[in-house]
Enzyme design. Sequence first.
Site, PDB file in Angstrom:
ATOM      1  N   THR A   8       0.730  -1.192   0.081  1.00 37.17           N
ATOM      2  CA  THR A   8       0.008   0.111  -0.033  1.00 37.17           C
ATOM      3  C   THR A   8       1.035   1.240   0.005  1.00 37.17           C
ATOM      4  OG1 THR A   8       0.023   0.460   2.322  1.00 37.17           O
ATOM      5  CG2 THR A   8      -1.794  -1.359   1.737  1.00 37.17           C
ATOM      6  N   GLY A   9       0.366   2.259  -0.562  1.00 37.36           N
ATOM      7  CA  GLY A   9       1.371   3.604  -0.731  1.00 37.36           C
ATOM      8  C   GLY A   9       2.407   3.292  -1.513  1.00 37.36           C
ATOM      9  N   SER A  11       2.806   3.862  -4.682  1.00 36.11           N
ATOM     10  CA  SER A  11       2.758   4.795  -5.901  1.00 36.11           C
ATOM     11  C   SER A  11       3.790   6.015  -5.678  1.00 36.11           C
ATOM     12  CB  SER A  11       1.191   5.305  -6.183  1.00 36.11           C
ATOM     13  OG  SER A  11       0.805   5.978  -5.282  1.00 36.11           O
ATOM     14  N   GLY A  13       7.090   7.810  -2.871  1.00 41.01           N
ATOM     15  CA  GLY A  13       7.721   7.806  -1.804  1.00 41.01           C
ATOM     16  C   GLY A  13       8.655   6.503  -1.427  1.00 41.01           C
ATOM     17  N   ILE A  14       8.374   6.370  -0.058  1.00 43.64           N
ATOM     18  CA  ILE A  14       9.157   5.020   0.696  1.00 43.64           C
ATOM     19  C   ILE A  14       8.306   3.698  -0.022  1.00 43.64           C
ATOM     20  CG2 ILE A  14       9.387   3.491   2.562  1.00 43.64           C
ATOM     21  CD1 ILE A  14       9.643   6.346   3.891  1.00 43.64           C
ATOM     22  N   SER A 139       7.192   5.505  12.031  1.00 47.69           N
ATOM     23  CA  SER A 139       8.084   6.763  11.982  1.00 47.69           C
ATOM     24  C   SER A 139       8.728   7.210  13.427  1.00 47.69           C
ATOM     25  CB  SER A 139       6.813   8.073  11.757  1.00 47.69           C
ATOM     26  OG  SER A 139       7.670   9.044  12.116  1.00 47.69           O
ATOM     27  N   TYR A 152      -0.746  12.236  13.961  1.00 48.74           N
ATOM     28  CA  TYR A 152       0.361  11.385  13.230  1.00 48.74           C
ATOM     29  C   TYR A 152       1.039  10.261  14.017  1.00 48.74           C
ATOM     30  CZ  TYR A 152       3.953  10.319   9.787  1.00 48.74           C
ATOM     31  OH  TYR A 152       5.055   9.511   9.112  1.00 48.74           O
TER      32      TYR A 152
END
Length: 244
Positions: A8-9, A11, A13-14, A139, A152
């Site tokens: 997931t994610g 597309s 960055g990390i 994070s 966050y």
Amino acid sequence: MNRKALVTGGSRGIGAAAARRLAAGGADIVIPYFASGDAAERVAADCRKLGARAEVVRADVRDGASLAELKSSLDAMEWAPDILVHSAGTAFYGLLGDCGEDVWDDIMGVHLKAAYRLTRLFAPAMAWRRWGRIVYLSSIWGVIGASGEAAYAAAKGGLNAFAKSMARELASSGVTVNAVAPGAIETDMLADLTEEDRLAICRDVPLGRLGRPDEVADLIRFIASDDAGYITGQVLGINGGWSA
């Protein structure tokens, strides 16, 4: 590697870097996307150039029904992930008084509730096959807290605890669960920082620079491999020595 990975994610960055690293290691890749189909397809094309099978599937990690449809789509493809990397993320920068409940719920939904849903959907098959790797992108702010990013930091702190709990729950089934907790990484989440802000962060980092997505992806690739079978229940920092 000869595994299947759901990122997931993936597309940007990390997440994108992790998808490419896993593909380079021999894993086939599925990238769910919601509003970034073109970007997801570009990453998938990169993965195909590396010799991997790579697909993009539309899904909203905020929505339980959408994730259930994602699983149904993968089942129809006879495609069950051995590796789950939950890297999708969002953030809100501001004081708590400016963070409404809708923003709070959205951040918790993307980071923490999505992890719960994805794990419930895909971990049972991993446990049945007696091999699996689950990696949640956390994070440093989930460890030390963050002024102006309470939602966050709280979501990432919850993700750390969830990883430790699931690691215990799934250990006997051959499934490892870990969180990777980067420090300040050069991604679009830091795009709005001023040069002064960047320099201030770099002064606090013993290595004196921001991290790169590929450096985090290398760690993800390792803990998703056969070589990391004795690593589970960990929050693995990758932060250039920055601890506060």
